[in-house]
Design a protein around this motif. Structure first.
Motif, PDB file in Angstrom:
ATOM      1  N   PRO A  72      35.054  31.945  44.794  1.00 24.73           N
ATOM      2  CA  PRO A  72      34.998  31.804  43.314  1.00 24.73           C
ATOM      3  C   PRO A  72      35.603  32.758  42.627  1.00 24.73           C
ATOM      4  CG  PRO A  72      32.634  31.674  44.552  1.00 24.73           C
ATOM      5  CD  PRO A  72      33.521  32.127  45.498  1.00 24.73           C
ATOM      6  N   ASP A  73      35.823  34.104  42.993  1.00 21.23           N
ATOM      7  CA  ASP A  73      36.311  35.012  42.535  1.00 21.23           C
ATOM      8  C   ASP A  73      37.886  34.808  42.266  1.00 21.23           C
ATOM      9  OD1 ASP A  73      34.007  36.334  42.060  1.00 21.23           O
ATOM     10  OD2 ASP A  73      34.362  37.831  43.929  1.00 21.23           O
ATOM     11  N   LEU A  74      38.504  33.957  43.025  1.00 22.11           N
ATOM     12  CA  LEU A  74      39.779  33.664  42.810  1.00 22.11           C
ATOM     13  C   LEU A  74      40.377  32.479  42.069  1.00 22.11           C
ATOM     14  CD1 LEU A  74      40.754  34.115  46.770  1.00 22.11           C
ATOM     15  CD2 LEU A  74      40.454  35.703  45.102  1.00 22.11           C
ATOM     16  N   LEU A  75      39.360  31.962  41.493  1.00 23.81           N
ATOM     17  CA  LEU A  75      39.534  30.632  40.482  1.00 23.81           C
ATOM     18  C   LEU A  75      40.721  31.198  39.568  1.00 23.81           C
ATOM     19  CD1 LEU A  75      38.671  27.830  39.748  1.00 23.81           C
ATOM     20  CD2 LEU A  75      37.277  29.012  38.108  1.00 23.81           C
ATOM     21  N   PRO A  76      40.976  32.318  38.973  1.00 20.23           N
ATOM     22  CA  PRO A  76      41.989  32.509  37.994  1.00 20.23           C
ATOM     23  C   PRO A  76      43.285  32.534  38.555  1.00 20.23           C
ATOM     24  CG  PRO A  76      40.275  34.349  37.784  1.00 20.23           C
ATOM     25  CD  PRO A  76      39.666  33.370  38.963  1.00 20.23           C
ATOM     26  N   LEU A  77      43.324  32.756  39.834  1.00 18.32           N
ATOM     27  CA  LEU A  77      44.751  32.543  40.534  1.00 18.32           C
ATOM     28  C   LEU A  77      45.029  31.145  40.568  1.00 18.32           C
ATOM     29  CD1 LEU A  77      44.572  34.597  43.961  1.00 18.32           C
ATOM     30  CD2 LEU A  77      46.009  35.193  42.006  1.00 18.32           C
ATOM     31  N   SER A  78      44.078  30.210  41.040  1.00 21.44           N
ATOM     32  CA  SER A  78      44.511  28.716  40.901  1.00 21.44           C
ATOM     33  C   SER A  78      44.526  28.236  39.450  1.00 21.44           C
ATOM     34  CB  SER A  78      43.133  27.957  41.454  1.00 21.44           C
ATOM     35  OG  SER A  78      42.728  28.339  42.938  1.00 21.44           O
ATOM     36  N   VAL A  79      43.956  28.715  38.395  1.00 19.01           N
ATOM     37  CA  VAL A  79      44.380  28.646  37.189  1.00 19.01           C
ATOM     38  C   VAL A  79      45.676  28.756  36.673  1.00 19.01           C
ATOM     39  CG1 VAL A  79      43.713  28.555  34.805  1.00 19.01           C
ATOM     40  CG2 VAL A  79      41.689  28.386  36.483  1.00 19.01           C
ATOM     41  N   GLN A  80      46.241  29.978  37.081  1.00 16.37           N
ATOM     42  CA  GLN A  80      47.463  30.496  36.654  1.00 16.37           C
ATOM     43  C   GLN A  80      48.669  29.750  37.371  1.00 16.37           C
ATOM     44  OE1 GLN A  80      47.884  34.600  37.857  1.00 16.37           O
ATOM     45  NE2 GLN A  80      49.451  34.866  36.168  1.00 16.37           N
ATOM     46  N   ALA A  81      48.329  29.579  38.756  1.00 13.26           N
ATOM     47  CA  ALA A  81      49.217  28.433  39.465  1.00 13.26           C
ATOM     48  C   ALA A  81      49.233  27.079  38.814  1.00 13.26           C
ATOM     49  CB  ALA A  81      48.952  28.586  41.079  1.00 13.26           C
ATOM     50  N   ALA A  82      48.308  26.666  38.463  1.00 11.89           N
ATOM     51  CA  ALA A  82      48.122  25.211  38.011  1.00 11.89           C
ATOM     52  C   ALA A  82      48.931  25.146  36.859  1.00 11.89           C
ATOM     53  CB  ALA A  82      46.779  24.816  37.736  1.00 11.89           C
ATOM     54  N   MET A  83      48.589  26.144  35.889  1.00 10.61           N
ATOM     55  CA  MET A  83      49.392  26.509  34.567  1.00 10.61           C
ATOM     56  C   MET A  83      51.092  26.278  34.874  1.00 10.61           C
ATOM     57  SD  MET A  83      47.481  29.358  32.455  1.00 10.61           S
ATOM     58  CE  MET A  83      45.938  28.954  31.528  1.00 10.61           C
ATOM     59  N   ALA A  84      51.467  27.166  35.894  1.00 12.15           N
ATOM     60  CA  ALA A  84      52.993  27.343  36.231  1.00 12.15           C
ATOM     61  C   ALA A  84      53.432  25.869  36.857  1.00 12.15           C
ATOM     62  CB  ALA A  84      53.140  28.222  37.326  1.00 12.15           C
ATOM     63  N   ALA A  85      52.714  25.363  37.669  1.00 11.55           N
ATOM     64  CA  ALA A  85      53.079  23.987  38.195  1.00 11.55           C
ATOM     65  C   ALA A  85      53.241  22.971  37.053  1.00 11.55           C
ATOM     66  CB  ALA A  85      51.994  23.673  39.079  1.00 11.55           C
ATOM     67  N   ILE A  86      52.172  23.129  36.323  1.00 13.45           N
ATOM     68  CA  ILE A  86      52.482  21.803  35.153  1.00 13.45           C
ATOM     69  C   ILE A  86      53.299  22.284  33.954  1.00 13.45           C
ATOM     70  CG2 ILE A  86      51.004  21.130  33.200  1.00 13.45           C
ATOM     71  CD1 ILE A  86      49.943  19.706  35.669  1.00 13.45           C
ATOM     72  N   GLU A  87      53.766  23.445  33.721  1.00 13.87           N
ATOM     73  CA  GLU A  87      54.626  23.777  32.722  1.00 13.87           C
ATOM     74  C   GLU A  87      55.857  23.417  33.209  1.00 13.87           C
ATOM     75  OE1 GLU A  87      54.226  27.962  31.851  1.00 13.87           O
ATOM     76  OE2 GLU A  87      52.184  27.531  30.990  1.00 13.87           O
ATOM     77  N   LYS A  88      56.288  23.676  34.463  1.00 15.37           N
ATOM     78  CA  LYS A  88      57.389  23.227  35.171  1.00 15.37           C
ATOM     79  C   LYS A  88      57.753  21.798  35.203  1.00 15.37           C
ATOM     80  CE  LYS A  88      58.006  24.176  39.571  1.00 15.37           C
ATOM     81  NZ  LYS A  88      57.915  25.009  40.784  1.00 15.37           N
ATOM     82  N   ILE A  89      56.612  20.776  35.250  1.00 17.92           N
ATOM     83  CA  ILE A  89      56.695  19.515  35.371  1.00 17.92           C
ATOM     84  C   ILE A  89      56.613  18.736  34.181  1.00 17.92           C
ATOM     85  CG2 ILE A  89      55.896  17.221  36.245  1.00 17.92           C
ATOM     86  CD1 ILE A  89      54.653  19.437  38.555  1.00 17.92           C
ATOM     87  N   CYS A  90      55.806  19.184  33.254  1.00 16.05           N
ATOM     88  CA  CYS A  90      55.506  18.436  32.050  1.00 16.05           C
ATOM     89  C   CYS A  90      54.778  19.511  30.831  1.00 16.05           C
ATOM     90  CB  CYS A  90      54.519  17.217  32.344  1.00 16.05           C
ATOM     91  SG  CYS A  90      53.975  16.246  30.715  1.00 16.05           S
ATOM     92  N   PRO A  91      55.811  20.308  30.304  1.00 17.33           N
ATOM     93  CA  PRO A  91      55.214  21.448  29.486  1.00 17.33           C
ATOM     94  C   PRO A  91      54.312  20.925  28.237  1.00 17.33           C
ATOM     95  CG  PRO A  91      57.452  21.622  29.826  1.00 17.33           C
ATOM     96  CD  PRO A  91      57.150  20.264  30.454  1.00 17.33           C
ATOM     97  N   GLU A  92      54.532  19.663  27.968  1.00 18.35           N
ATOM     98  CA  GLU A  92      53.790  19.187  26.866  1.00 18.35           C
ATOM     99  C   GLU A  92      52.578  18.394  27.326  1.00 18.35           C
ATOM    100  OE1 GLU A  92      56.528  15.944  27.899  1.00 18.35           O
ATOM    101  OE2 GLU A  92      56.641  18.055  27.748  1.00 18.35           O
ATOM    102  N   ALA A  93      52.248  18.477  28.701  1.00 20.91           N
ATOM    103  CA  ALA A  93      50.980  17.908  29.116  1.00 20.91           C
ATOM    104  C   ALA A  93      49.706  18.008  28.238  1.00 20.91           C
ATOM    105  CB  ALA A  93      50.749  18.169  30.644  1.00 20.91           C
ATOM    106  N   LYS A  94      49.072  17.005  28.169  1.00 18.77           N
ATOM    107  CA  LYS A  94      47.806  17.120  27.477  1.00 18.77           C
ATOM    108  C   LYS A  94      46.790  16.716  28.343  1.00 18.77           C
ATOM    109  CE  LYS A  94      45.428  15.631  23.175  1.00 18.77           C
ATOM    110  NZ  LYS A  94      45.726  14.580  21.915  1.00 18.77           N
ATOM    111  N   ASN A  95      46.807  15.396  28.783  1.00 18.62           N
ATOM    112  CA  ASN A  95      45.660  14.630  29.785  1.00 18.62           C
ATOM    113  C   ASN A  95      46.442  14.738  31.191  1.00 18.62           C
ATOM    114  OD1 ASN A  95      44.271  13.935  27.301  1.00 18.62           O
ATOM    115  ND2 ASN A  95      45.475  12.187  26.941  1.00 18.62           N
ATOM    116  N   LEU A  96      45.217  14.596  31.999  1.00 19.42           N
ATOM    117  CA  LEU A  96      45.842  14.432  33.522  1.00 19.42           C
ATOM    118  C   LEU A  96      44.604  13.461  33.937  1.00 19.42           C
ATOM    119  CD1 LEU A  96      46.702  17.187  36.106  1.00 19.42           C
ATOM    120  CD2 LEU A  96      44.431  15.867  36.522  1.00 19.42           C
ATOM    121  N   LEU A  97      45.285  12.651  34.725  1.00 21.01           N
ATOM    122  CA  LEU A  97      44.255  11.561  35.277  1.00 21.01           C
ATOM    123  C   LEU A  97      44.249  12.160  36.965  1.00 21.01           C
ATOM    124  CD1 LEU A  97      42.718   9.033  35.720  1.00 21.01           C
ATOM    125  CD2 LEU A  97      44.990   7.876  36.065  1.00 21.01           C
TER     126      LEU A  97
END
Length: 431
Positions: A72-97
């Protein structure tokens, strides 16, 4: 928790660790250059086997589970990686299904989904779950072990877009490996990002193709480090035209098992390894640890009983098995609380975000651990993948060991990117 290793890390694996640590800047630069040329899978996990003389990936999952097993202490790593991945694909993303497996009542899988929802919510997205299960006709609450719940809703397809009632996503994240085929509702989507792409599912994907790509990656990496690629690559061959129920193709399968065992014996003799070689036979498509067999002698293929043939004949979602891979078996000498264990490394985009040990008290070191009765122990990957300790002796440091796991897992992820490029139906083909 750090595992207890039955055998000391000596011989080739110790030299490999030393070489990897000494080559750390070159390795990280090599990965950077590869990612400039190739797109990593959106998320993935890699099963790693550490034999004490060899360290290899044995499975790469492009629809990973088990994120609930991360520290659980590593959740920030996942959040940061998710941000990087989403920004690369769809920077204006708002909703995720998020589209999960159809059968979502398993409490461990629900906790995994809960973790994914938490990660992508903290990455700044509105996250909702839509089900491919036609029995889901209205929002349905699924109880979680911690007393909370997840709501799964029926999918709504309007013209070329897929969403939910009053929810139009920019990005659709599949956590369903499409073993049963590609549902029509996912085909022909317009102006929406579907991750991973449909050709990453087991309808198209083959392990034989993945390990061909991995062999190419391993050779490149081994050349960089000046080492034998066999130390990081399990020998793998594909076999087609099988029918276990009717006994069709078993002679060819036996021949391939014999070839893999013979090549393995040759390498063991070269390195002075005393282990008895074995091979793993598993479906060329599919996951969940189904339809897997350990073979120690090719003659065993002549004596398959009905129960074994039935086990090999059908896998997840009732899919028949006509293609398998025969892979060099790699023992695991890792233990957690005296039970056999293997590391599973989780990644998002090109980043290692954590991992866990798959532990099985009732399985031997040369058997598949992804089976009923397995348990999971989080890996303390925070300092280990980011801060290896080059000054320490090989085998003396858990961070160095875990850095090695991360390197091998990233090689598996890179092979998956090669593989997806080769099977992309929309890729341009040049004469």
């Amino acid at each position: 928790m750090v595992p207890h290793l039955v055998t000391a890390l000596n011989g080739p694996i110790k030299e490999l660790e030393q070489r990897i640590l000494e080559s750390l800047p070159a390795i990280e630069r090599w990965f950077r250059l590869e990612w400039m040329e190739h797109t990593p899978p959106f998320y993935s996990s890699v099963d790693v086997r550490n034999a004490g003389f060899k360290l290899v990936p044995v499975d790469t999952n492009l629809f990973p589970g088990g994120f609930n097993n991360l520290n659980p202490d590593l959740l920030p790593l996942s959040v940061q990686a998710a941000m990087a991945a989403i920004e690369k694909i769809c920077p204006e993303a708002k909703n995720l299904l998020l589209i999960p497996e159809k059968h979502t009542r398993n409490s461990f899988y629900l906790q995994h989904l809960q973790t994914l929802v938490r990660i992508f919510t903290q990455a700044g997205l509105n996250v909702r779950l839509g089900s491919l299960d036609e029995a889901v006709t209205e929002p349905t609450a699924l109880a979680l072990p911690d007393g909370g719940s997840l709501s799964v809703e029926p999918l709504v397809r309007k013209r070329g877009r897929l969403g939910l009632k009053d929810f139009d996503p920019c990005t659709i994240l599949l956590n369903n490996d499409l073993s049963a085929g590609i549902p029509s509702v996912l085909e022909g989507l317009h102006e929406q990002y579907l991750l991973p792409p449909l050709h990453a599912g087991w309808t198209v994907r083959r392990k034989s193709r993945h390990f061909q790509a991995y062999e190419e990656v391993a050779k490149k990496f081994a050349k960089l480090l000046g080492m034998d690629p066999w130390l990081i690559n399990p020998l793998t061959v594909g076999v087609q035209g099988l029918d276990f129920t009717e006994g069709q193709g078993l002679e060819a399968l036996k021949d391939h098992v014999d070839q893999v065992l013979t090549k393995t014996r040759r390498k063991y003799k070269e390195y002075g390894i005393q282990e008895k070689p074995f091979a793993i036979v598993k479906p060329d498509a599919g996951t969940y640890g189904m339809g897997i067999m350990t073979v120690r002698d090719a003659k065993e293929m002549e004596e398959l009983n009905r129960r074994c043939k039935n086990k090999m004949a059908v896998i997840k979602d009732g899919q028949p098995v006509h293609e398998v891979i025969v892979q060099e078996g790699v023992v695991t000498h890792e233990r957690v609380n005296e039970a056999v264990a293997e590391p599973v490394v989780c990644m998002m985009d090109r980043y290692v975000v954590g991992g866990f040990y798959r532990v099985h008290a009732d399985r031997a070191a040369d058997e598949n651990l992804n089976a009923p009765g397995a348990s999971y122990v989080p890996l303390a990957f925070a300092q280990s993948t980011q801060l290896p300790r080059p000054g320490e002796a090989p085998g003396a440091s858990a961070p160095n060991r875990f850095y090695m796991y991360g390197v091998i897992a990233r090689l598996g992820m890179l092979a998956a990117s090669y593989e997806l490029e080769a099977t992309d139906p929309d890729a341009e083909v040049y004469a």
